[in-house]
Scaffold this motif. Structure first.
Motif, PDB file in Angstrom:
ATOM      1  N   GLY A 110       0.795  -1.214   0.000  1.00 20.90           N
ATOM      2  CA  GLY A 110       0.000   0.000   0.000  1.00 20.90           C
ATOM      3  C   GLY A 110       0.827   1.262   0.000  1.00 20.90           C
ATOM      4  O   GLY A 110       0.319   2.345   0.235  1.00 20.90           O
ATOM      5  N   ASN A 111       2.144   1.139  -0.213  1.00 24.40           N
ATOM      6  CA  ASN A 111       2.997   2.315  -0.209  1.00 24.40           C
ATOM      7  C   ASN A 111       2.543   3.321  -1.258  1.00 24.40           C
ATOM      8  O   ASN A 111       2.033   2.965  -2.306  1.00 24.40           O
ATOM      9  N   ASN A 112       2.764   4.611  -0.954  1.00 24.02           N
ATOM     10  CA  ASN A 112       2.339   5.691  -1.829  1.00 24.02           C
ATOM     11  C   ASN A 112       3.449   6.690  -1.991  1.00 24.02           C
ATOM     12  O   ASN A 112       4.593   6.410  -1.631  1.00 24.02           O
ATOM     13  N   SER A 113       3.131   7.852  -2.537  1.00 25.82           N
ATOM     14  CA  SER A 113       4.160   8.867  -2.785  1.00 25.82           C
ATOM     15  C   SER A 113       4.812   9.380  -1.512  1.00 25.82           C
ATOM     16  O   SER A 113       5.894   9.949  -1.543  1.00 25.82           O
ATOM     17  N   LEU A 114       4.153   9.194  -0.365  1.00 26.30           N
ATOM     18  CA  LEU A 114       4.724   9.613   0.917  1.00 26.30           C
ATOM     19  C   LEU A 114       5.549   8.495   1.556  1.00 26.30           C
ATOM     20  O   LEU A 114       6.072   8.657   2.643  1.00 26.30           O
ATOM     21  N   ASN A 115       5.636   7.337   0.873  1.00 28.55           N
ATOM     22  CA  ASN A 115       6.318   6.158   1.399  1.00 28.55           C
ATOM     23  C   ASN A 115       5.727   5.717   2.734  1.00 28.55           C
ATOM     24  O   ASN A 115       6.451   5.339   3.652  1.00 28.55           O
ATOM     25  N   LEU A 116       4.406   5.795   2.834  1.00 26.55           N
ATOM     26  CA  LEU A 116       3.701   5.361   4.037  1.00 26.55           C
ATOM     27  C   LEU A 116       2.924   4.083   3.739  1.00 26.55           C
ATOM     28  O   LEU A 116       2.418   3.901   2.645  1.00 26.55           O
ATOM     29  N   THR A 117       2.855   3.194   4.737  1.00 25.43           N
ATOM     30  CA  THR A 117       2.002   2.025   4.607  1.00 25.43           C
ATOM     31  C   THR A 117       0.558   2.487   4.744  1.00 25.43           C
ATOM     32  O   THR A 117       0.295   3.637   5.101  1.00 25.43           O
ATOM     33  N   GLN A 118      -0.386   1.592   4.520  1.00 26.68           N
ATOM     34  CA  GLN A 118      -1.797   1.949   4.666  1.00 26.68           C
ATOM     35  C   GLN A 118      -2.099   2.390   6.095  1.00 26.68           C
ATOM     36  O   GLN A 118      -2.833   3.353   6.313  1.00 26.68           O
ATOM     37  N   ASP A 119      -1.521   1.684   7.059  1.00 30.51           N
ATOM     38  CA  ASP A 119      -1.731   2.064   8.460  1.00 30.51           C
ATOM     39  C   ASP A 119      -1.120   3.429   8.751  1.00 30.51           C
ATOM     40  O   ASP A 119      -1.711   4.258   9.450  1.00 30.51           O
ATOM     41  N   GLY A 120       0.079   3.652   8.202  1.00 33.86           N
ATOM     42  CA  GLY A 120       0.744   4.938   8.403  1.00 33.86           C
ATOM     43  C   GLY A 120      -0.028   6.080   7.777  1.00 33.86           C
ATOM     44  O   GLY A 120      -0.114   7.176   8.343  1.00 33.86           O
ATOM     45  N   LEU A 121      -0.608   5.819   6.606  1.00 34.34           N
ATOM     46  CA  LEU A 121      -1.397   6.846   5.916  1.00 34.34           C
ATOM     47  C   LEU A 121      -2.651   7.187   6.707  1.00 34.34           C
ATOM     48  O   LEU A 121      -3.029   8.358   6.822  1.00 34.34           O
ATOM     49  N   LYS A 122      -3.295   6.161   7.283  1.00 36.41           N
ATOM     50  CA  LYS A 122      -4.485   6.398   8.106  1.00 36.41           C
ATOM     51  C   LYS A 122      -4.142   7.272   9.309  1.00 36.41           C
ATOM     52  O   LYS A 122      -4.882   8.186   9.678  1.00 36.41           O
ATOM     53  N   LYS A 123      -3.004   6.981   9.942  1.00 40.39           N
ATOM     54  CA  LYS A 123      -2.574   7.757  11.111  1.00 40.39           C
ATOM     55  C   LYS A 123      -2.250   9.197  10.725  1.00 40.39           C
ATOM     56  O   LYS A 123      -2.546  10.138  11.465  1.00 40.39           O
ATOM     57  N   TYR A 124      -1.642   9.359   9.540  1.00 41.68           N
ATOM     58  CA  TYR A 124      -1.298  10.699   9.051  1.00 41.68           C
ATOM     59  C   TYR A 124      -2.560  11.533   8.821  1.00 41.68           C
ATOM     60  O   TYR A 124      -2.641  12.697   9.234  1.00 41.68           O
ATOM     61  N   ILE A 125      -3.553  10.932   8.154  1.00 43.13           N
ATOM     62  CA  ILE A 125      -4.808  11.636   7.887  1.00 43.13           C
ATOM     63  C   ILE A 125      -5.521  11.980   9.191  1.00 43.13           C
ATOM     64  O   ILE A 125      -6.062  13.082   9.355  1.00 43.13           O
TER      65      ILE A 125
END
Length: 221
Positions: free
Chosen positions: A15-30
């Motif tokens: 699930g890595n993206n342009s921010l190099n975050l996992t899906q869990d990391g992206l959820k926490k970021y949002i």
């Protein structure tokens, strides 16, 4: 069990993206953006939004059968501007946040209109629609429009013979000069047409370019 755990971890990493975050990391970021960031609207160009609203409302109401814009669209522009600023952890909403919000709302609004009205609105508000847009994606959209127009014209003018109908169903040719004229009419700048004609986006959508004939061909079947 170990195999299942490995598959689960692999899916998370996929699930890595342009921010190099996992899906869990992206959820926490949002979630962090929502809770901690409260961008202010103090510095935005309200006159620009008001002018855009007035112009769009007048244009949409002048088109017979069109759906007029409402005040809620302005509220949506402000909310989207704030949301974009939040994602960048900014203290204030910037002009590019507003420009992106206008583009999103405008594209959504135009899609609700009749086809004949859509073309007129896109030409009139092209400076808003081109903001921060992938150039190749924009050229692909224009090229597909050109193919649709050519296909409709051929269907209208073709005789009922099976051979001509088969020719239409197989491929559509677009003269390069006609496509260039369409690009110029839309006032699209900073485009590299040669690069687009060689791109994977161009080829993967069923297009081929004949350099000698200067013709773009769209394979329909």
């Amino acid at each position: 069990q170990d195999d299942d755990d490995e598959d689960g971890n692999a899916n998370k990493n996929d699930g890595n993206n342009s921010l190099n975050l996992t899906q869990d990391g992206l959820k926490k970021y949002i979630l962090y953006c929502k809770k901690q960031c409260r961008p202010k609207l103090d510095n935005i160009d309200r006159d620009k939004i008001a002018e855009f609203y007035s112009d769009l409302r007048q244009k949409s109401m002048s088109n017979q059968g069109g759906i007029p814009i409402a005040v809620r669209h302005i509220e949506s522009i402000l909310r989207l501007s704030e949301a974009r600023a939040k994602l960048h952890l900014r203290e204030y909403v910037r002009s590019d946040d507003v420009d992106m919000a206008i583009r999103v709302i405008l594209e959504s609004f135009i899609e609700t209109q009749k086809k004949s009205i859509q073309s007129d609105l896109r030409r009139h508000f092209k400076q808003y629609l081109h903001f921060a847009k992938d150039t190749n994606q924009l050229l692909l959209h224009l090229l597909n429009e050109e193919v649709d127009e050519e296909l409709k014209w051929k269907q209208m003018t073709a005789s009922r013979s099976q051979q001509q109908q088969d020719e239409i169903s197989e491929a559509i040719d677009i003269d390069l000069k006609d496509f260039q004229s369409k690009i110029q009419a839309m006032s699209i700048t900073s485009t590299n047409l040669n690069q687009f004609l060689k791109s994977d986006k161009f080829k993967n959508n069923g297009f081929k370019y004949d350099k000698k004939k200067k013709v773009i061909t769209k394979q329909l079947s």
